[in-house]
Scaffold this motif. Structure first.
Motif, PDB file in Angstrom:
ATOM      1  N   VAL A 117     -63.494  39.508  -7.119  1.00 18.09           N
ATOM      2  CA  VAL A 117     -64.690  39.905  -6.582  1.00 18.09           C
ATOM      3  C   VAL A 117     -65.715  40.337  -7.758  1.00 18.09           C
ATOM      4  CG1 VAL A 117     -66.169  41.231  -5.079  1.00 18.09           C
ATOM      5  CG2 VAL A 117     -63.554  40.609  -4.437  1.00 18.09           C
ATOM      6  N   TYR A 118     -66.916  39.449  -7.687  1.00 13.28           N
ATOM      7  CA  TYR A 118     -67.975  39.671  -8.627  1.00 13.28           C
ATOM      8  C   TYR A 118     -69.168  40.419  -8.024  1.00 13.28           C
ATOM      9  CZ  TYR A 118     -65.640  36.508 -11.941  1.00 13.28           C
ATOM     10  OH  TYR A 118     -64.852  35.956 -12.929  1.00 13.28           O
ATOM     11  N   TYR A 119     -69.837  41.394  -8.751  1.00  9.72           N
ATOM     12  CA  TYR A 119     -70.580  42.120  -8.380  1.00  9.72           C
ATOM     13  C   TYR A 119     -72.015  42.118  -9.414  1.00  9.72           C
ATOM     14  CZ  TYR A 119     -67.068  44.474  -5.721  1.00  9.72           C
ATOM     15  OH  TYR A 119     -66.015  44.678  -4.836  1.00  9.72           O
ATOM     16  N   CYS A 120     -73.093  42.065  -8.697  1.00 11.08           N
ATOM     17  CA  CYS A 120     -74.224  42.117  -9.574  1.00 11.08           C
ATOM     18  C   CYS A 120     -74.811  43.699  -9.474  1.00 11.08           C
ATOM     19  CB  CYS A 120     -75.416  41.167  -9.549  1.00 11.08           C
ATOM     20  SG  CYS A 120     -76.005  41.495  -7.862  1.00 11.08           S
ATOM     21  N   ALA A 121     -75.344  43.987 -10.652  1.00 11.18           N
ATOM     22  CA  ALA A 121     -75.779  45.466 -10.625  1.00 11.18           C
ATOM     23  C   ALA A 121     -77.187  45.422 -11.501  1.00 11.18           C
ATOM     24  CB  ALA A 121     -74.742  46.365 -11.360  1.00 11.18           C
ATOM     25  N   ALA A 122     -77.978  46.530 -11.200  1.00 13.27           N
ATOM     26  CA  ALA A 122     -79.243  46.647 -11.987  1.00 13.27           C
ATOM     27  C   ALA A 122     -79.572  48.113 -12.174  1.00 13.27           C
ATOM     28  CB  ALA A 122     -80.254  46.124 -10.942  1.00 13.27           C
TER      29      ALA A 122
ATOM     30  N   MET B 119     -79.884  44.128 -16.065  1.00 13.52           N
ATOM     31  CA  MET B 119     -78.856  43.788 -14.823  1.00 13.52           C
ATOM     32  C   MET B 119     -77.635  43.317 -15.656  1.00 13.52           C
ATOM     33  SD  MET B 119     -79.633  39.919 -13.308  1.00 13.52           S
ATOM     34  CE  MET B 119     -77.967  39.882 -12.865  1.00 13.52           C
ATOM     35  N   GLY B 120     -76.776  43.414 -14.846  1.00 16.65           N
ATOM     36  CA  GLY B 120     -75.290  43.106 -15.090  1.00 16.65           C
ATOM     37  C   GLY B 120     -74.438  42.589 -14.200  1.00 16.65           C
ATOM     38  N   TRP B 121     -73.513  41.877 -14.578  1.00 21.92           N
ATOM     39  CA  TRP B 121     -72.582  41.259 -13.652  1.00 21.92           C
ATOM     40  C   TRP B 121     -71.007  42.017 -14.074  1.00 21.92           C
ATOM     41  CZ3 TRP B 121     -72.961  38.226  -9.703  1.00 21.92           C
ATOM     42  CH2 TRP B 121     -74.250  37.320  -9.698  1.00 21.92           C
ATOM     43  N   PHE B 122     -70.247  42.332 -12.950  1.00 24.26           N
ATOM     44  CA  PHE B 122     -69.031  42.979 -13.298  1.00 24.26           C
ATOM     45  C   PHE B 122     -68.029  42.199 -12.126  1.00 24.26           C
ATOM     46  CE2 PHE B 122     -70.071  46.745 -15.342  1.00 24.26           C
ATOM     47  CZ  PHE B 122     -71.414  46.706 -15.195  1.00 24.26           C
ATOM     48  N   ARG B 123     -66.794  42.593 -12.431  1.00 26.72           N
ATOM     49  CA  ARG B 123     -65.771  41.967 -11.614  1.00 26.72           C
ATOM     50  C   ARG B 123     -64.601  42.907 -11.305  1.00 26.72           C
ATOM     51  NH1 ARG B 123     -63.614  37.059 -15.481  1.00 26.72           N
ATOM     52  NH2 ARG B 123     -62.724  38.189 -16.985  1.00 26.72           N
TER      53      ARG B 123
ATOM     54  N   GLY C 174     -74.716  45.217  -5.675  1.00 23.37           N
ATOM     55  CA  GLY C 174     -74.568  44.053  -4.583  1.00 23.37           C
ATOM     56  C   GLY C 174     -73.269  44.544  -3.932  1.00 23.37           C
ATOM     57  N   GLN C 175     -72.871  43.657  -3.002  1.00 22.72           N
ATOM     58  CA  GLN C 175     -71.952  43.809  -2.251  1.00 22.72           C
ATOM     59  C   GLN C 175     -70.554  43.040  -2.687  1.00 22.72           C
ATOM     60  OE1 GLN C 175     -74.109  41.663  -1.352  1.00 22.72           O
ATOM     61  NE2 GLN C 175     -73.154  39.984  -1.016  1.00 22.72           N
ATOM     62  N   GLY C 176     -70.767  42.200  -3.453  1.00 24.99           N
ATOM     63  CA  GLY C 176     -69.994  41.543  -4.098  1.00 24.99           C
ATOM     64  C   GLY C 176     -69.707  40.159  -3.550  1.00 24.99           C
TER      65      GLY C 176
ATOM     66  N   LEU D 166     -73.162  31.983 -10.156  1.00 24.46           N
ATOM     67  CA  LEU D 166     -73.555  33.022  -9.094  1.00 24.46           C
ATOM     68  C   LEU D 166     -75.066  33.227  -9.194  1.00 24.46           C
ATOM     69  CD1 LEU D 166     -70.358  35.300  -9.844  1.00 24.46           C
ATOM     70  CD2 LEU D 166     -70.641  33.458  -8.156  1.00 24.46           C
ATOM     71  N   SER D 167     -75.518  33.651  -7.965  1.00 27.72           N
ATOM     72  CA  SER D 167     -76.891  34.248  -7.988  1.00 27.72           C
ATOM     73  C   SER D 167     -77.036  35.596  -7.570  1.00 27.72           C
ATOM     74  CB  SER D 167     -77.756  33.065  -7.052  1.00 27.72           C
ATOM     75  OG  SER D 167     -77.925  31.808  -7.722  1.00 27.72           O
ATOM     76  N   CYS D 168     -77.885  36.445  -8.053  1.00 26.41           N
ATOM     77  CA  CYS D 168     -78.179  37.674  -7.533  1.00 26.41           C
ATOM     78  C   CYS D 168     -79.640  37.741  -7.126  1.00 26.41           C
ATOM     79  CB  CYS D 168     -77.739  38.669  -8.559  1.00 26.41           C
ATOM     80  SG  CYS D 168     -77.928  40.449  -8.214  1.00 26.41           S
TER      81      CYS D 168
END
Length: 125
Positions: A93-98, A34-38, A116-118, A20-22
Motif C-alpha cells: 500500500v503506497y501513501y503520499c505525505a506532506a 512531500m514524500g511517498w511511503f509504502r 493520504g489514505q493509501g 501514482l498521483s497524489c
C-alpha cells in the motif's frame, strides 16, 4: 478540508509501470515538501521517495533508485510517483505525505504531518 488523495494504483506484471498521483486540497500545496511511503503486508511502513517544495531536490530509497521518479506540479496541487521496472517486492500500500516547510529546497525522509489514505499496488511475477 485538508486532504491528500492517491490514485493510479492497481495490478501490474513484473517489469511493468504505474504512475501514482497524489491530489492535495485544503492547504497551500506549494508550501509543503512531500514524500511517498509504502507498507507491505507484515512489514513496517518504509520511505520510498521525497521531493522539496520547489521540486528542485529529490531523494530515494536505495531499493527504488533508478526505477522510480518523484515529481510534482504545484499549479495542479498534485504530486506523482512514476514507477518503472516494477518487481513483486514493490507490492504494498503506497501513501503520499506532506509537511509544511519554510525552506523551498528542503526534503525529508520522515516527520510528515499530512497523510493520504493509501492505495494498493500489486506486482505479479
Amino acid at each position: 478540508q485538508v486532504q491528500l488523495v492517491e490514485s493510479g494504483g492497481g495490478l501490474v506484471q513484473a517489469g511493468g509501470s504505474l504512475r501514482l498521483s497524489c491530489a492535495a486540497s485544503g492547504f497551500t500545496f506549494s508550501m509543503y515538501a512531500m514524500g511517498w511511503f509504502r507498507q507491505a503486508p507484515g512489514k513496517e511502513r518504509e520511505f520510498v521517495a521525497c521531493i522539496s517544495r520547489s521540486g528542485s531536490n529529490t531523494d530515494y530509497a536505495d531499493s527504488v533508485k533508478g526505477r522510480f521518479t518523484i515529481s510534482r506540479d504545484n499549479a495542479k496541487n498534485t504530486g506523482y510517483l512514476q514507477m518503472n521496472s516494477l518487481k513483486p517486492e514493490d507490492t504494498a500500500v503506497y501513501y503520499c505525505a506532506a509537511t509544511w516547510t519554510i525552506d523551498d529546497s528542503a526534503y525529508y525522509r520522515r516527520d510528515y504531518k499530512l497523510w493520504g489514505q493509501g492505495i494498493q499496488v500489486t506486482v505479479s511475477s
